[in-house]
Design a protein around this motif. Sequence first.
Motif, short mmCIF file in Angstrom:
data_model
loop_
_atom_site.label_atom_id
_atom_site.label_comp_id
_atom_site.label_asym_id
_atom_site.label_seq_id
_atom_site.Cartn_x
_atom_site.Cartn_y
_atom_site.Cartn_z
N VAL A 1 39.78 51.81 38.47
CA VAL A 1 40.09 50.63 38.89
C VAL A 1 41.24 50.32 38.44
O VAL A 1 42.21 49.44 39.53
CB VAL A 1 39.08 49.20 38.66
N PHE A 2 41.22 50.50 37.71
CA PHE A 2 42.85 49.88 37.23
C PHE A 2 43.81 50.64 37.61
O PHE A 2 45.30 49.44 38.49
CB PHE A 2 42.96 50.22 35.38
N PHE B 1 44.51 48.82 40.93
CA PHE B 1 45.23 47.39 40.76
C PHE B 1 46.73 47.88 41.06
O PHE B 1 47.02 46.79 41.80
CB PHE B 1 44.57 46.63 40.54
N MET C 1 49.84 46.42 42.94
CA MET C 1 50.51 45.43 42.24
C MET C 1 51.66 46.16 42.66
O MET C 1 53.15 45.22 42.59
CB MET C 1 50.00 45.03 40.88
#
Length: 415
Positions: A19-20, A23, A27
């Motif tokens: 997930v990171f 993300f 971003m």
Amino acid sequence: MPSLTFVLPHWLYWALLVVFPLFAMAMARRGRSDGPRVYSLPLAYFVLVTGGMLGLHRFYLKSIPWGLVFLPLFAAILYANAHQRDARSAYSDAANIVRVSTSTIEREEPRLAEADASLAGLRAEVAAAEEGSFTRRAAERRLQREERRLESSRQRLEAARIDLREQQAIAQTTGESRDFWENVAFIAFVAILCLVAVDALLLPFLVRSANRKLATEGADEEPLQPLSGEFLKDRANIHPGPSGWIDRLSFYSGEFVSYWAVIAVFVYYYEVVARYVFNSPTNWAHEGMYLMFGMQYLIMGAYAMLSESHVRVDIFYAPLSPRRKALADILTSVFFFIFAGVLLVTGWIFAADATRVSEVSFTDWQLAYWPFKWAIVVGAALLVLQGLAKLAQDFRTLASGVPSTPGASSTPGKA
């Protein structure tokens, strides 16, 4: 100081790895802007949560003097905990000797209290026995053994009493020192928490003040732009077809795992704070990170090949023309495919074996090993695909003379 008992769950570890990066990639693209750089309130709170004990949010907002207030307090915690560990170790050793000495005294004192009656009875047996008889000699030997045993008991008792007096004093001193340094660390920790709580309330005002100051003084520099987009578009124009899709796969897989390095920063930060501030070292941080970096190293191979970041001796290669470079790459590609093929086959064997036996790590954390073994297969497969794309590009360059790398010069002698 309170202790930390948190152990990262396996599901959360894998979720972070998936997930990171997604993300972070979103971003990074969302943050692209042609305007001046400004300070972000969400990012300021993020820095506050992850680095508030060191005052990193103050440094982020260029509030240097107040940021320096956090550092002595944090250093006081480290200093106090170091002395506390030494005092705790000395207290533990002294307390152990006190327990042993107390046990020895409790055992030997009753034995010596009965010594007079025991010796009197043995002496009476010796006196009653006939001179020179076997009975007298046996009684004398029993009397001598009992006297030696009692003498040894007296020596042990005396040594135990001396150790008890000395170690009780040491235990009291080190116990007081341990409590003192524990209180120092706790007070410094509470002071930092108070400062962090105050800054959490002040942060919106601090961000606005920092942005006003930035607008007055001018932004430092333009933000860095992600490498995607133009680089891949240029390669797709030069190398249409499957090679373009392979380039994209290699690029995005490399970008995806590159953000794992950011996870390592936070995990090792937590480990340092847990170990040196709370005296609670983890059993998962180091293992989780070196396994993660192993997967990153394997999966990044195709990206490194795409961006030509592998180590290469350029003393002969750099001056060549694009066609000669392509010919050299084609001739030496056989060694690459031998390596990549062996890595793919052996990785598949390792991964299949680990999956079949449900192999886990050797520590108490017991993380499953099979995903790491399959990362060998994924990395090798990406490397083989990128090698095939590179080989196809080299053949096109050999035929057309157009360099395979966007922006490369077609003039001989220039790379």
